[in-house]
Design a protein around this motif. Structure first.
Motif, PDB file in Angstrom:
ATOM      1  N   ALA A  40       0.829  -1.209   0.000  1.00 56.60           N
ATOM      2  CA  ALA A  40       0.000   0.000   0.000  1.00 56.60           C
ATOM      3  C   ALA A  40       0.863   1.258   0.000  1.00 56.60           C
ATOM      4  N   PHE A  41       1.985   1.225   0.723  1.00 57.45           N
ATOM      5  CA  PHE A  41       2.892   2.381   0.715  1.00 57.45           C
ATOM      6  C   PHE A  41       3.470   2.591  -0.676  1.00 57.45           C
ATOM      7  N   PHE A  42       3.927   1.519  -1.308  1.00 59.65           N
ATOM      8  CA  PHE A  42       4.481   1.647  -2.651  1.00 59.65           C
ATOM      9  C   PHE A  42       3.438   2.181  -3.624  1.00 59.65           C
ATOM     10  N   GLU A  43       2.220   1.773  -3.470  1.00 58.61           N
ATOM     11  CA  GLU A  43       1.155   2.260  -4.350  1.00 58.61           C
ATOM     12  C   GLU A  43       0.943   3.759  -4.168  1.00 58.61           C
ATOM     13  N   ARG A  44       1.030   4.231  -2.924  1.00 59.07           N
ATOM     14  CA  ARG A  44       0.899   5.676  -2.684  1.00 59.07           C
ATOM     15  C   ARG A  44       2.043   6.439  -3.336  1.00 59.07           C
ATOM     16  N   VAL A  45       3.247   5.895  -3.220  1.00 62.22           N
ATOM     17  CA  VAL A  45       4.402   6.556  -3.839  1.00 62.22           C
ATOM     18  C   VAL A  45       4.234   6.604  -5.351  1.00 62.22           C
ATOM     19  N   LEU A  46       3.837   5.487  -5.943  1.00 62.45           N
ATOM     20  CA  LEU A  46       3.672   5.440  -7.398  1.00 62.45           C
ATOM     21  C   LEU A  46       2.613   6.428  -7.873  1.00 62.45           C
ATOM     22  N   THR A  47       1.537   6.557  -7.118  1.00 61.35           N
ATOM     23  CA  THR A  47       0.486   7.514  -7.490  1.00 61.35           C
ATOM     24  C   THR A  47       1.020   8.936  -7.456  1.00 61.35           C
ATOM     25  N   LYS A  48       1.683   9.290  -6.365  1.00 56.54           N
ATOM     26  CA  LYS A  48       2.221  10.651  -6.229  1.00 56.54           C
ATOM     27  C   LYS A  48       3.283  10.919  -7.284  1.00 56.54           C
ATOM     28  N   ALA A  49       4.212   9.990  -7.450  1.00 59.37           N
ATOM     29  CA  ALA A  49       5.291  10.182  -8.424  1.00 59.37           C
ATOM     30  C   ALA A  49       4.733  10.263  -9.835  1.00 59.37           C
ATOM     31  N   GLY A  50       3.743   9.418 -10.126  1.00 55.19           N
ATOM     32  CA  GLY A  50       3.160   9.415 -11.458  1.00 55.19           C
ATOM     33  C   GLY A  50       2.500  10.725 -11.832  1.00 55.19           C
ATOM     34  N   GLN A  51       1.973  11.430 -10.841  1.00 56.34           N
ATOM     35  CA  GLN A  51       1.339  12.728 -11.097  1.00 56.34           C
ATOM     36  C   GLN A  51       2.351  13.775 -11.561  1.00 56.34           C
ATOM     37  N   HIS A  52       3.630  13.510 -11.271  1.00 57.11           N
ATOM     38  CA  HIS A  52       4.667  14.496 -11.603  1.00 57.11           C
ATOM     39  C   HIS A  52       5.713  13.942 -12.569  1.00 57.11           C
ATOM     40  N   GLY A  53       5.478  12.757 -13.120  1.00 59.23           N
ATOM     41  CA  GLY A  53       6.443  12.188 -14.056  1.00 59.23           C
ATOM     42  C   GLY A  53       7.758  11.798 -13.414  1.00 59.23           C
ATOM     43  N   VAL A  54       7.723  11.393 -12.157  1.00 62.16           N
ATOM     44  CA  VAL A  54       8.934  11.031 -11.405  1.00 62.16           C
ATOM     45  C   VAL A  54       9.084   9.506 -11.402  1.00 62.16           C
TER      46      VAL A  54
END
Length: 402
Positions: free
Chosen positions: A189-203
């Protein structure tokens, strides 16, 4: 003759001088006649299995093993690594495009920023963190943005505390769970949160999973690549060094997003010729053995036993340390010292005087970043009897019984 300095300024930014200091402290203790118990460096004290050693020795005797192996890695090793990722995590990979072999994960960690970033880019890295994380950025001309890892947050970065303008400018965010040095774990679940946030900024999300097979109390560390859509925005490092006791062999791999994997492969194609073919054959055997019906116990089984014995012994001596959920390390808050209280006991002082007076080597937390002050890292890399002996010596040190 002009007075020229034959030493790059970049070297000042590579790693921590504390490690060199600890090595000097250790040598001084040995010269003074101390029986040194080295719990400093996280190098496995056990060999690979007999089958892995046999495969390595037989391959090394073959005459066809001594050509340049190629940066991509042998097809056999890449295919076996891909099979292991599916067996262990349920992650399906294209072994040609989404996986590249490495001379240990540090090889990849030290070169990835050069491959995927341009000078002046930003990258988000943990503090405390493994020193190569920031050293690699110095080599690549990439600016580090440090993410504090603190106990109150479970040693996970506070994603919302990172300003939006930093997310907009960052090229990648680097994570490491189970974590060195803080011995923390993260769930999917933590990794999914990171991927969502990073994906919003192309990171790009970069996950160092070198300790994936060293977890305790029934916890099975996930791969970030298990998250839906992760192959679009994440890569993950795996190493056979700790999981399979192959540290000296220097073999691992990067898996995930094909553009980032391809960029690292392209860079390494210009600077090295890949992993010794005999080592890759041994790696195939190690991975295959781990997937077999007769798989040996995971590395975490041994370290969990050592953790339990050592933490209990330290607690009996008055040093209350919580049991970590993974890795081969204890991330220990400094004990309550009972002597020489006129001077502050920081991580450097306690590590140095402990070594001088007891012969026990630990690493001061400040070696891993400013957030590491107030802690020491202790590696579980000795037999249980030696760990119990170390705990006894440390207890006397805490109490000032010399």
């Amino acid at each position: 003759m002009t007075n020229r300095r034959w030493r790059s300024e970049r070297l000042e930014q590579l790693g921590s001088s504390i490690f060199a200091e600890v090595a000097e402290w250790k040598q001084s203790a040995i010269k003074a006649g101390r029986d040194v118990i080295d719990l400093g460096i996280g190098s496995p004290d056990k060999p690979p299995t007999a089958a892995v050693r046999q495969a390595l020795s037989e391959a090394a005797l073959r005459t066809d093993m001594y050509a340049y192996p190629g940066t991509h890695g042998s097809e056999a090793f890449r295919q076996e690594a891909a099979k292991w990722m599916e067996h262990r995590f349920g992650v399906k990979l294209d072994a040609d495009a989404e996986l590249v072999s490495l001379m240990g994960s540090q090889d990849g960690l030290s070169h990835l920023a050069m491959a995927i970033c341009s000078p002046g880019d930003l990258a988000l890295v943990p503090d405390p963190g493994y020193p190569i994380y920031t050293a690699a950025l110095a080599l690549a001309g990439v600016e580090p943005v440090l993410m504090p890892l603190r106990e109150e947050n479970g040693f996970l970065p506070d994603l919302e505390a990172i300003p939006e303008e930093i997310w907009d400018r960052a090229a990648f965010i680097l994570l490491n769970y189970p974590s060195n040095p803080v011995s923390a774990v993260a769930d999917l679940a933590f990794f999914e949160r990171v991927l969502t946030k990073a994906g919003q900024h192309g990171v790009l999300v970069v996950h160092d999973a070198a300790y994936s097979e060293m977890a305790f109390d029934g916890f099975e560390p996930p791969s970030i690549l298990q998250a839906e859509g992760a192959l679009d925005g994440a890569v993950e490092f795996h190493s056979l060094s700790k999981s399979f006791n192959m540290a000296g062999c220097r073999i691992g791999f990067l898996a995930g997003n094909r553009e980032a994997v391809g960029a690292l492969r392209e860079l390494k194609g210009n600077i090295d010729y890949g992993v010794f073919s005999a080592v890759q054959e041994a790696g195939v055997v190690a991975l295959r053995e781990a997937m077999s019906d007769q798989a040996p116990p995971k590395a975490g089984v041994l370290y969990e036993q050592r953790r339990d014995a050592f933490v209990a012994a330290l607690q009996a001596e008055g040093w209350n340390i919580e049991k970590p959920k993974g890795t081969m390390f204890l991330w220990a808050p400094l004990p309550s010292m009972q002597w020489s209280l006129t001077e502050a006991w920081n991580s450097r002082r306690i590590s140095r005087e402990m070594l001088e007076r007891t012969g026990v080597v630990v690493i001061p937390g400040e070696a891993f970043g400013a957030e590491g002050e107030g802690y020491v890292r202790i590696a579980l890399v000795e037999e249980e009897s030696r760990l119990i002996e170390a705990a006894s010596r440390i207890g006397k040190f805490i109490r000032g019984e010399f």
